[in-house]
Design an enzyme around this catalytic site. Sequence first.
Site, PDB file in Angstrom:
ATOM      1  N   ASN A  33      47.256  27.064  35.416  1.00 20.53           N
ATOM      2  CA  ASN A  33      46.854  28.471  35.304  1.00 20.53           C
ATOM      3  C   ASN A  33      45.868  28.788  36.430  1.00 20.53           C
ATOM      4  OD1 ASN A  33      46.856  30.979  33.670  1.00 20.53           O
ATOM      5  ND2 ASN A  33      44.701  30.510  33.327  1.00 20.53           N
ATOM      6  N   SER A  43      37.753  28.738  38.506  1.00 22.37           N
ATOM      7  CA  SER A  43      38.780  27.837  38.000  1.00 22.37           C
ATOM      8  C   SER A  43      38.145  26.636  37.298  1.00 22.37           C
ATOM      9  CB  SER A  43      39.660  27.352  39.161  1.00 22.37           C
ATOM     10  OG  SER A  43      40.807  26.705  38.693  1.00 22.37           O
ATOM     11  N   GLY A  44      38.475  26.461  36.028  1.00 26.58           N
ATOM     12  CA  GLY A  44      38.036  25.293  35.282  1.00 26.58           C
ATOM     13  C   GLY A  44      39.010  24.156  35.509  1.00 26.58           C
ATOM     14  N   TYR A 100      42.623  30.206  30.474  1.00 29.38           N
ATOM     15  CA  TYR A 100      42.533  31.624  30.077  1.00 29.38           C
ATOM     16  C   TYR A 100      43.886  32.325  30.194  1.00 29.38           C
ATOM     17  CZ  TYR A 100      40.937  36.497  30.133  1.00 29.38           C
ATOM     18  OH  TYR A 100      40.759  37.823  29.857  1.00 29.38           O
ATOM     19  N   SER A 141      42.558  28.319  35.855  1.00 28.23           N
ATOM     20  CA  SER A 141      42.097  26.963  35.555  1.00 28.23           C
ATOM     21  C   SER A 141      43.286  26.022  35.504  1.00 28.23           C
ATOM     22  CB  SER A 141      41.362  26.912  34.206  1.00 28.23           C
ATOM     23  OG  SER A 141      40.206  27.717  34.203  1.00 28.23           O
TER      24      SER A 141
END
Length: 372
Positions: free
Chosen positions: A221, A293-294, A149, A255
Amino acid sequence: MSSSDPHLRTPSGKPRLRSFGIALDGTPGRFNCITDVPGVTVGYTTLIAGDGPLQVGKGPVRTGVTAILPRPRGELATPVFAGVFSQNGNGELTGTHIIEETGAFNLPITITNTHSCGVTRDGTLRWMNQVLPAALDSGWGLPVAAETYDGFLNDINGHHVGFEHVAAALDSATGGAIEEGSVGGGTGMIAFGFKAGSGTASRIVEWQNSRYMLGVFVQANFGKRRNFTIRGRRIEPELTEPAIREATARAEKGSIIAIVATDAPFLPHQMKRLARRVPLGIAMTGGYGYHSSGDIFLAFSTANPEAALAASGRIARAEFIPDVDIDPFFDAVVQGVEEAILSALIANEDMTGRDGNFVPALPKEWLKEKFG
């Protein structure tokens, strides 16, 4: 090492982690990039335009596309053995179901912002139909596309990534030294409260008189400033400043996507084992897999192309390194991920984006003072 050494500087002259004399584990490849794995190439499209207040559909724009080709262009229809692992599934990496089912995938990988993930997936299919149409003549394509993101700096709902940008990233994919920092899909990304984005590293692994390469690429990120760690040293309270400036509220939406590539012969279950070690490298920098967080990881091997293709009507045979000998490759994953994240931070500058939101770069003078 000279200032032109690819271990010290990116092609555009940005500093890399090793230019600060920070001690690291393992032996890097020639370029210390995922492209040290033979046949693997990387391309970027970087979109930076406009300043000031957000106008959805107009900007400011701070985003892009990263393309990773696991095989040379003419061989992209040939699968690679692969495995995936989700440490925290608050994100997307397409194509995971068939990887879990068959232990392989083909076609390029793309990484972009969260709201452009579908565009890069579909754009990959459009590109493949132009450059290698036979690959889709009598079958389907399920490309790998991933996202993180960038809405704090970028007009993410303006959908500025188009099919032409995907094609440009794929067309520009090259071997050798590649850029890091605010490029490609990493353009608008933030880690530990500093400007981050795209980072890469590689390690040489010796086994039974053979030399193999393992490369890592991250789109970083994620992470909170209070946890940020460089080679075991917590940077707070020393680096509470410079701080992010929030002209608009910044929601926690971090993420990390990591791609691990190797030319070592491994089977799909072993690739999944490599992917499972990525979180250990992230933890070395202070990433703990928080709720939003992915953290999704893909590992693939370029070895055994005939077995991965598995033509009908005959026994397919694959070579593989025994599981009992896999530990040095686990080391390489952890070492490569840690370095790639730190390089994504170091090869960077301050960035101001939508609404005047500001993200500082990791201060280079501080690094020189503490580690140089």
